[in-house]
Design a protein around this motif. Structure first.
Motif, PDB file in Angstrom:
ATOM      1  N   LEU A  35      35.618  33.879  34.268  1.00 39.40           N
ATOM      2  CA  LEU A  35      37.059  34.158  34.274  1.00 39.40           C
ATOM      3  C   LEU A  35      37.663  33.547  35.528  1.00 39.40           C
ATOM      4  CD1 LEU A  35      37.004  37.930  33.237  1.00 39.40           C
ATOM      5  CD2 LEU A  35      37.657  35.988  31.789  1.00 39.40           C
ATOM      6  N   THR A  36      38.626  32.658  35.374  1.00 37.36           N
ATOM      7  CA  THR A  36      39.285  32.075  36.543  1.00 37.36           C
ATOM      8  C   THR A  36      40.664  32.703  36.689  1.00 37.36           C
ATOM      9  OG1 THR A  36      40.058  30.211  35.210  1.00 37.36           O
ATOM     10  CG2 THR A  36      38.017  29.890  36.406  1.00 37.36           C
ATOM     11  N   LEU A  37      40.818  33.441  37.766  1.00 42.68           N
ATOM     12  CA  LEU A  37      42.081  34.139  38.017  1.00 42.68           C
ATOM     13  C   LEU A  37      42.914  33.292  38.977  1.00 42.68           C
ATOM     14  CD1 LEU A  37      40.600  37.718  38.718  1.00 42.68           C
ATOM     15  CD2 LEU A  37      41.179  36.701  36.515  1.00 42.68           C
ATOM     16  N   GLY A  38      43.821  32.535  38.418  1.00 41.22           N
ATOM     17  CA  GLY A  38      44.676  31.679  39.236  1.00 41.22           C
ATOM     18  C   GLY A  38      46.112  31.870  38.808  1.00 41.22           C
ATOM     19  N   THR A  39      46.788  30.750  38.549  1.00 46.07           N
ATOM     20  CA  THR A  39      48.163  30.820  38.044  1.00 46.07           C
ATOM     21  C   THR A  39      48.179  31.598  36.728  1.00 46.07           C
ATOM     22  OG1 THR A  39      48.343  28.590  38.929  1.00 46.07           O
ATOM     23  CG2 THR A  39      50.200  29.386  37.624  1.00 46.07           C
ATOM     24  N   GLY A  40      47.109  31.408  35.932  1.00 45.34           N
ATOM     25  CA  GLY A  40      46.912  32.183  34.706  1.00 45.34           C
ATOM     26  C   GLY A  40      45.482  32.708  34.704  1.00 45.34           C
ATOM     27  N   ILE A  41      44.961  33.035  33.515  1.00 46.97           N
ATOM     28  CA  ILE A  41      43.539  33.402  33.427  1.00 46.97           C
ATOM     29  C   ILE A  41      42.849  32.438  32.469  1.00 46.97           C
ATOM     30  CG2 ILE A  41      41.820  35.179  32.866  1.00 46.97           C
ATOM     31  CD1 ILE A  41      43.902  37.303  33.280  1.00 46.97           C
ATOM     32  N   GLY A  42      41.833  31.758  32.978  1.00 40.44           N
ATOM     33  CA  GLY A  42      41.039  30.880  32.122  1.00 40.44           C
ATOM     34  C   GLY A  42      39.738  31.569  31.773  1.00 40.44           C
ATOM     35  N   GLY A  43      39.190  31.236  30.611  1.00 42.33           N
ATOM     36  CA  GLY A  43      37.921  31.836  30.209  1.00 42.33           C
ATOM     37  C   GLY A  43      36.946  30.786  29.728  1.00 42.33           C
ATOM     38  N   GLY A  44      35.696  30.896  30.155  1.00 37.44           N
ATOM     39  CA  GLY A  44      34.638  30.009  29.689  1.00 37.44           C
ATOM     40  C   GLY A  44      33.499  30.863  29.166  1.00 37.44           C
ATOM     41  N   LEU A  45      33.125  30.648  27.904  1.00 34.44           N
ATOM     42  CA  LEU A  45      32.086  31.475  27.282  1.00 34.44           C
ATOM     43  C   LEU A  45      30.776  30.709  27.197  1.00 34.44           C
ATOM     44  CD1 LEU A  45      34.855  32.691  26.203  1.00 34.44           C
ATOM     45  CD2 LEU A  45      33.599  33.336  24.169  1.00 34.44           C
ATOM     46  N   VAL A  46      29.781  31.153  27.953  1.00 34.56           N
ATOM     47  CA  VAL A  46      28.443  30.567  27.834  1.00 34.56           C
ATOM     48  C   VAL A  46      27.594  31.575  27.068  1.00 34.56           C
ATOM     49  CG1 VAL A  46      26.394  29.755  29.078  1.00 34.56           C
ATOM     50  CG2 VAL A  46      28.671  29.192  29.930  1.00 34.56           C
ATOM     51  N   LEU A  47      27.181  31.189  25.874  1.00 33.66           N
ATOM     52  CA  LEU A  47      26.423  32.084  24.990  1.00 33.66           C
ATOM     53  C   LEU A  47      25.071  31.448  24.693  1.00 33.66           C
ATOM     54  CD1 LEU A  47      29.357  32.839  22.485  1.00 33.66           C
ATOM     55  CD2 LEU A  47      28.757  34.149  24.510  1.00 33.66           C
TER      56      LEU A  47
END
Ligand SMILES: [Zn+2]
Length: 301
Positions: A139-151
Motif C-alpha cells: 500500500l503506497t500512501l501518498g497523494t492517493g493510495i496505490g495497491g500492489g497485490l503479490v499472490l
C-alpha cells in the motif's frame, strides 16, 4: 558480478501524484544517480513525456549505450497487453496513452511499465521487507493510495491492469469527492488527500509529536480509516501481510495503534489476529528498485 565492460544499467521512473523520480540502477538494484522534480499542474502526456525524456538522458549520461532497459511506474491503470495506460486519476488529461509506443520513439532499448504501486511491490519483494513473503499487499500512501497485490509470488494485475486500485474502494457512502469522479473513496480518508487544505502530513506529524490534540485526533481518525480499508482487503483476499510506504507513512507512530484496533474489529477475528502491518524498508525507493527488477528479470515474475 559483471565485468566493467559488460555492465548494463536500468533506468527506473517513479511518477507519483506530485513528484517524478528518475534513477539509474545497476543489476543489483543499487541506485547510482537520481533526479527528482515536482510534477506541475500542466500534466498533459505530451509535456510529461518530453520532460521525462530530457531527465532520462540526463540521468543516463554517458551510459546511454549501456542501458538494458527503462522501467516506468505510473499512477494509473496500465494495460500490459496493449502497452497502454488507460486512466490516471491524478493526471486527468490522460486517456489510453500508448506509453510503450511513445517511449520506443525516443529510446531503442527495452521498455517496461506498470502501476507505481506494482513497481513498489516488486521492489519490496526483491530487496525489501517483503523479500521472504510470497503473498502480501503493498500500500503506497501518498497523494492517493496505490495497491500492489503479490499472490503466491506473482503480481496480480487483473485482466486489463485494473487490479490494485484500492484507493478507489468506496468506504463512505456519499462521502468526500474524489479525483476519480466518485465519492467516499478510501484515499480521501487515508492518504495525503485526508489532510485538511493548508496543512501537510509532515506538519501534522510534527504537531502530534509535540502533543497537539488536533493533530493527534487527525491521525487517530486516519488510522481508523486505514484499518477499515485493510480489513476489507484482508476479508476479500485472505492476505495477512501488508507493507506500507509513501510520504504519509511518516505518521506511522500516530496512526498505527488506531489502525490495528479497527482491524481487530473489522476483519474476521481469526484472520485479524494474524494481520501484520509493516513499514517499507526501502524508504522512498521501492518503486525505482522495482522498475530495475522489471527491466532485468521480467521473465521471472
Ligand atoms: Zn476515487
Amino acid at each position: 558480478m559483471l565485468g566493467r565492460e559488460t555492465m548494463r544499467y536500468a533506468i527506473g521512473i517513479d511518477a507519483g501524484g506530485t513528484h517524478l523520480r528518475v534513477a539509474r540502477l545497476d543489476p543489483e538494484g543499487n541506485i547510482l544517480n537520481k533526479e527528482m522534480l515536482v510534477v506541475g499542474t500542466e500534466r498533459t502526456a505530451d509535456i510529461f513525456f518530453k520532460t521525462l525524456s530530457e531527465k532520462i538522458r540526463l540521468v543516463a549520461g554517458a551510459h546511454r549505450k549501456d542501458l538494458a532497459g527503462i522501467g516506468l511506474g505510473l499512477p494509473g491503470i496500465c494495460n500490459q497487453k496493449e502497452g497502454v495506460i488507460h486512466e490516471l486519476p491524478h493526471y486527468p488529461h490522460w486517456h489510453d496513452v500508448p506509453v510503450i509506443q511513445i517511449m520506443k520513439e525516443g529510446f531503442s532499448c527495452n521498455v517496461v511499465f506498470d502501476n507505481d504501486a506494482n513497481m513498489a511491490a516488486l521492489g519490496e519483494h526483491w530487496k525489501g521487507i517483503a523479500k521472504n513473503l510470497p503473498t502480501f499487499i503493498m500500500l503506497t500512501l501518498g497523494t492517493g493510495i496505490g495497491g500492489g497485490l503479490v499472490l503466491d509470488g506473482k503480481l496480480w494485475r487483473g485482466e486489463e491492469g485494473f487490479a490494485g486500485e484500492v484507493g478507489h474502494m468506496v468506504i463512505e457512502a456519499d462521502g468526500k469527492e474524489c479525483v476519480c469522479g466518485n465519492k467516499g473513496c478510501w484515499e480521501c480518508y487515508a492518504s495525503a488527500g485526508a489532510v485538511p487544505v493548508g496543512k501537510t502530513a509532515e506538519g501534522f506529524s510534527k504537531a502530534a509529536d509535540e502533543g497537539d490534540s488536533e493533530a493527534k485526533k487527525f491521525w487517530e481518525k486516519f488510522g481508523h480509516y486505514l484499518g477499515l480499508g485493510i480489513s476489507n482487503l484482508a476479508n476479500i483476499t485472505g492476505v495477512e501481510h501488508f507493507v506500507l510506504a509513501g510520504g504519509v507513512s511518516l505518521g506511522w507512530p500516530h496512526f498505527i495503534e488506531s489502525a490495528k484496533k479497527t482491524i481487530l474489529k473489522g476483519a474476521y477475528p481469526r484472520l485479524a489476529k494474524k494481520i501484520v502491518l509493516q513499514k517499507t524498508s526501502l524508504k522512498g525507493e521501492a518503486a525505482l528498485i522495482g522498475c530495475a527488477f522489471a527491466v532485468f528479470q521480467t521473465s521471472k515474475i
